[in-house]
Design a protein around this motif. Structure first.
Motif, PDB file in Angstrom:
ATOM      1  N   LEU A  57      15.672 -10.980  13.525  1.00 46.74           N
ATOM      2  CA  LEU A  57      15.580  -9.965  12.481  1.00 46.74           C
ATOM      3  C   LEU A  57      15.184 -10.598  11.153  1.00 46.74           C
ATOM      4  CD1 LEU A  57      18.710  -7.708  13.179  1.00 46.74           C
ATOM      5  CD2 LEU A  57      16.408  -7.573  14.127  1.00 46.74           C
ATOM      6  N   ASP A  91      12.785 -10.907  23.224  1.00 49.75           N
ATOM      7  CA  ASP A  91      12.367 -10.484  24.566  1.00 49.75           C
ATOM      8  C   ASP A  91      13.524 -10.444  25.560  1.00 49.75           C
ATOM      9  OD1 ASP A  91       9.809 -10.324  23.640  1.00 49.75           O
ATOM     10  OD2 ASP A  91       9.230 -12.325  24.349  1.00 49.75           O
ATOM     11  N   LEU A 111      17.505   4.332  24.149  1.00 43.69           N
ATOM     12  CA  LEU A 111      16.696   3.257  23.544  1.00 43.69           C
ATOM     13  C   LEU A 111      17.054   1.907  24.150  1.00 43.69           C
ATOM     14  CD1 LEU A 111      16.581   4.100  19.726  1.00 43.69           C
ATOM     15  CD2 LEU A 111      14.815   4.446  21.445  1.00 43.69           C
ATOM     16  N   TYR A 141      15.296   1.701  27.380  1.00 48.43           N
ATOM     17  CA  TYR A 141      13.843   1.555  27.194  1.00 48.43           C
ATOM     18  C   TYR A 141      13.481   0.097  26.921  1.00 48.43           C
ATOM     19  CZ  TYR A 141      13.694   6.667  26.685  1.00 48.43           C
ATOM     20  OH  TYR A 141      13.806   8.019  26.886  1.00 48.43           O
ATOM     21  N   LEU A 142      14.420  -0.602  26.311  1.00 42.91           N
ATOM     22  CA  LEU A 142      14.183  -2.012  25.993  1.00 42.91           C
ATOM     23  C   LEU A 142      13.854  -2.812  27.252  1.00 42.91           C
ATOM     24  CD1 LEU A 142      14.309  -3.945  23.582  1.00 42.91           C
ATOM     25  CD2 LEU A 142      16.762  -4.147  23.938  1.00 42.91           C
ATOM     26  N   GLY A 174      12.167  -1.536  29.719  1.00 38.94           N
ATOM     27  CA  GLY A 174      11.030  -0.915  30.385  1.00 38.94           C
ATOM     28  C   GLY A 174      11.476   0.102  31.419  1.00 38.94           C
ATOM     29  N   ARG A 219      12.115   7.021  31.929  1.00 34.69           N
ATOM     30  CA  ARG A 219      12.966   7.945  31.184  1.00 34.69           C
ATOM     31  C   ARG A 219      14.115   8.508  32.028  1.00 34.69           C
ATOM     32  NH1 ARG A 219       9.322  11.558  29.681  1.00 34.69           N
ATOM     33  NH2 ARG A 219       8.425   9.971  28.357  1.00 34.69           N
ATOM     34  N   SER A 274       5.552 -10.983  22.918  1.00 37.16           N
ATOM     35  CA  SER A 274       5.337 -10.575  24.301  1.00 37.16           C
ATOM     36  C   SER A 274       4.913  -9.112  24.366  1.00 37.16           C
ATOM     37  CB  SER A 274       6.614 -10.776  25.087  1.00 37.16           C
ATOM     38  OG  SER A 274       7.610  -9.926  24.564  1.00 37.16           O
ATOM     39  N   PRO A 282       7.800  -3.415  25.941  1.00 37.64           N
ATOM     40  CA  PRO A 282       8.285  -2.687  27.118  1.00 37.64           C
ATOM     41  C   PRO A 282       8.029  -1.189  27.006  1.00 37.64           C
ATOM     42  CG  PRO A 282      10.104  -3.299  25.700  1.00 37.64           C
ATOM     43  CD  PRO A 282       8.883  -3.904  25.095  1.00 37.64           C
ATOM     44  N   TRP A 283       7.462  -0.750  25.889  1.00 36.35           N
ATOM     45  CA  TRP A 283       7.245   0.686  25.688  1.00 36.35           C
ATOM     46  C   TRP A 283       5.851   1.079  26.166  1.00 36.35           C
ATOM     47  CZ3 TRP A 283      10.008   4.390  22.363  1.00 36.35           C
ATOM     48  CH2 TRP A 283      11.322   3.974  22.100  1.00 36.35           C
ATOM     49  N   LEU A 313       5.776   6.795  26.895  1.00 36.95           N
ATOM     50  CA  LEU A 313       7.100   6.840  26.266  1.00 36.95           C
ATOM     51  C   LEU A 313       6.964   6.987  24.755  1.00 36.95           C
ATOM     52  CD1 LEU A 313      10.152   6.591  26.372  1.00 36.95           C
ATOM     53  CD2 LEU A 313       9.903   4.098  26.378  1.00 36.95           C
ATOM     54  N   TYR A 370      13.497   1.258  16.184  1.00 37.25           N
ATOM     55  CA  TYR A 370      12.550   1.248  17.315  1.00 37.25           C
ATOM     56  C   TYR A 370      12.027  -0.167  17.569  1.00 37.25           C
ATOM     57  CZ  TYR A 370      12.207   6.304  17.937  1.00 37.25           C
ATOM     58  OH  TYR A 370      12.481   7.611  18.236  1.00 37.25           O
ATOM     59  N   THR A 382      13.527  -2.985  16.849  1.00 37.76           N
ATOM     60  CA  THR A 382      14.608  -3.781  17.420  1.00 37.76           C
ATOM     61  C   THR A 382      14.773  -3.500  18.914  1.00 37.76           C
ATOM     62  OG1 THR A 382      15.736  -3.678  15.293  1.00 37.76           O
ATOM     63  CG2 THR A 382      17.049  -4.362  17.172  1.00 37.76           C
ATOM     64  N   PHE A 383      14.500  -2.255  19.293  1.00 37.86           N
ATOM     65  CA  PHE A 383      14.660  -1.899  20.698  1.00 37.86           C
ATOM     66  C   PHE A 383      13.323  -1.852  21.434  1.00 37.86           C
ATOM     67  CE2 PHE A 383      18.727  -0.943  18.988  1.00 37.86           C
ATOM     68  CZ  PHE A 383      19.578  -1.376  19.992  1.00 37.86           C
ATOM     69  N   LEU A 422      13.038  -7.241   9.119  1.00 33.24           N
ATOM     70  CA  LEU A 422      13.638  -6.225   9.978  1.00 33.24           C
ATOM     71  C   LEU A 422      15.076  -5.944   9.547  1.00 33.24           C
ATOM     72  CD1 LEU A 422      12.777  -4.535  12.326  1.00 33.24           C
ATOM     73  CD2 LEU A 422      13.353  -6.411  13.862  1.00 33.24           C
TER      74      LEU A 422
END
Lengths: 219, 370
Positions: free
Chosen positions: A53, A75, A98, A101-102, A104, A107, B2, B5-6, B10, B285, B287-288, B362
């Motif tokens: 962050l 990652d 969420l 979703y991280l 992959g 839904r 990388s 993953p979205w 989505l 978003y 962060t995730f 962030l």
């Protein structure tokens, strides 16, 4: 996920002191580490640098999986953020999704995981409500559920139980530490929560000092 | 970094969900888009319609009509009727007719004593005035000349022609009345008798268009020159543009043609403010796992989900108001549609730029601090 930090350094622009000064540590894969310290000691800064962050200024931080491969923290990690960082106008369920979703996750499966995670933190019946109507403690439980919905092998948790009462804290920590094989880095003021970690460090003057309090009661 | 993953699907569904859950903010954006597109489209539709109407009046008054006369009446030179009629077959000249002024007068049977001057004109007068040629003999008059004596269009009546010598000849003809004609002042108040003129005439009238207005005078002055080569004199029917506008440049010089840019600035500013207030959302978003492309897709989807209904609403209001206020429907549809599309596309591009602006670290974004 094994974590190794070597010589981390960080100071805020204009700041007259280093928040992190030549900080090094190691956390073995599948173990938990608590970092405690007084307010302003740099706990959140440390976690933010580890998790990406905040951009690191100096030093090295490596996340290495069991096969010896290095990964960027972003990652492989998921978060329980200190500020209750939820999407207030979206439903509790959508917020928890969420986390899934991280990974992959599709839904439909994400919604299943969200339902399971919300049940763990006792908010299954609030899944459809907007997150903005929750109390601070409930919001924090949603943030924890969001992390639980992910299958990532590394969790950074910044004061996850700060706004919870004692019984809820115990239940949440039970769920947290039931996540076998995950590596957890926990920032906390709560000595009880810290005591459940494998390692406890005190952040003092920008460096970590190992505490003897770690009791390895996690499993 | 990388791979995110979205997946795109989505990100799109999150954008739609954010648009639907945005409540007041979403409503404000929809209403703002509707009002701004209404204003931009309506202003242009009204301005272009007003310009177009003025231009049509200008053209109807004779903006592209020329009267050609011999270089000098003193030399006895006149206009060749056949040459004048042939001009209508020339590229850039839509109609032409020759005029031979007579000394005769004419009066309809229903209004005896109302002697009106008579000019003989070649049959090209009909296409020139864009009126249908009657089956029998016709007599053309402007409303200015016909109105006072009660002569109506299509009226089949007896006219009495009286020559300078006093000889009167009755003739039956159908009155062809034109409301407004791009004719020289001398013809405005006279009756015009279409006839198969031969030989020479006093003048020739031609109608051209904006594309040929520069070239036609030179051409016709040569085509109708005297046998000795003296060029004919060409006089534009409207010597001055009393409308105060140069219609050749009036459309491209319109200030409101750039109204879409103003609308773009206003909507972009609104969107930027909303996104600034939502920086924590974007940081969550990120962060995730939603990398920049996924977040951009999300924002564009949300923009589309809110702006398309707003723009459609604005288009409907602007079109209804413009037509209700008397603007030309075709012009209104074109102007409103183009302006709204231009505004929408420009704001969409600006949104991409806004989404790419860094928001600090962030952690700062998550804590909503600078």
């Amino acid at each position: 996920m094994r974590l190794v930090a070597e010589g981390l350094h960080f100071s805020y622009p204009g700041g007259d002191r280093s928040v992190l000064a030549n900080l090094s540590f190691e956390v073995q894969s599948g173990t938990s580490a608590a970092i405690i310290g007084p307010s302003g000691s740099g706990k959140t800064t440390l976690l933010s640098v580890l998790g990406g962050l905040l951009p690191p200024q100096r030093g090295l931080f490596r996340c290495t999986d069991d096969d010896g491969l290095d990964h960027a923290p972003a990652d492989v990690a998921t978060w329980v953020l200190q500020t209750v960082s939820l999407l207030p106008e979206r439903s509790v369920r959508d917020n928890v999704c969420l986390g899934a979703y991280l990974d992959g996750t599709p839904r439909d499966l994400a919604r299943e995981r969200a339902a399971d995670a919300l049940a763990v933190v006792g908010l299954a019946d609030r899944a459809s409500e907007p997150a903005g109507v929750l109390s601070g403690g409930e919001g924090q439980r949603v943030a924890i559920a969001r992390a639980l919905a992910s299958r990532r092998p590394l969790i950074f948790a910044d004061e996850p139980t700060g706004q919870l009462d004692a019984s809820t804290t115990a239940a949440v920590l039970d769920a947290f530490f039931a996540l076998a094989s995950r590596t957890i880095v926990l920032i906390t003021h709560d000595e009880t929560a810290a005591a459940r970690c494998d390692i406890v460090w005190h952040l003092v003057d920008g460096t970590l000092v190992r505490s003897e309090a770690g009791q390895k009661v996690r499993r | 970094m990388s791979e995110s993953p979205w997946p795109v699907g989505l990100a799109v569904s999150e954008g739609v969900a954010n648009a639907r859950s945005g409540r007041w903010v979403s409503l404000i954006i929809v209403v703002a888009v509707a009002w701004i597109t209404t204003g931009v489209g309506l202003a242009n539709a009204l301005e272009v319609s007003t310009l177009s109407r003025a231009e049509e009046e200008w053209i109807a008054a004779g903006a592209f009509v020329m009267s050609i006369e011999p270089a000098s009446h003193e030399t006895g030179a006149r206009i060749d009727v056949a040459a004048c009629e042939r001009l209508s077959q020339t590229d850039g000249i839509s109609a032409s007719f020759a005029v031979a002024v007579t000394t005769a007068t004419i009066e309809p049977a229903n209004a005896p004593g109302t002697l009106t001057t008579l000019s003989e004109v070649s049959p090209g007068i009909y296409p020139f005035l864009d009126v249908r040629e009657p089956t029998g003999a016709g007599l053309v008059a402007t409303a200015t000349a016909a109105g006072p004596i009660g002569l109506a269009d299509g009226e089949d009546t007896i006219f009495t022609r009286t020559d300078a010598s006093g000889t009167s000849t009755p003739m039956r003809a159908t009155a062809v009345i034109v409301d407004r004609a791009a004719l020289s002042a001398g013809l405005e108040g006279s009756f015009m008798l279409p006839a198969l003129l031969t030989g020479e005439a006093d003048s020739c009238h031609v109608r051209t268009d904006a594309a040929h207005i520069e070239a036609v005078p030179t051409y016709v002055s040569q085509a109708l020159s005297a046998p000795d080569g003296t060029l004919a004199i060409v006089r534009p029917l409207l010597s001055t543009n009393t409308y105060g506008l140069d219609f050749a440049t009036a459309y491209s010089n319109r200030i409101l043609t750039g109204a879409w840019a103003g609308g773009t600035v206003a909507l972009t500013a609104l969107w930027a403010l909303v996104q600034r207030a939502r920086r924590t959302r974007h940081a969550i978003y990120q962060t995730f796992g939603a990398h920049s492309r996924a977040r951009l897709t999300m924002q564009l989807t949300e923009w589309a989900a809110l702006s398309l209904p707003g723009a459609t609403w604005g288009w409907g209001i602007a079109t209804s108001l413009a037509i209700g206020l008397g603007a030309d429907p075709g012009i209104s549809l074109t102007q409103i549609t183009l302006q709204i599309i231009a505004t929408w596309c420009a704001v969409s591009i600006a949104i991409v730029a806004i989404a790419l602006i860094p928001v600090g670290t962030l952690l700062d974004a998550l804590k909503d601090r600078s």
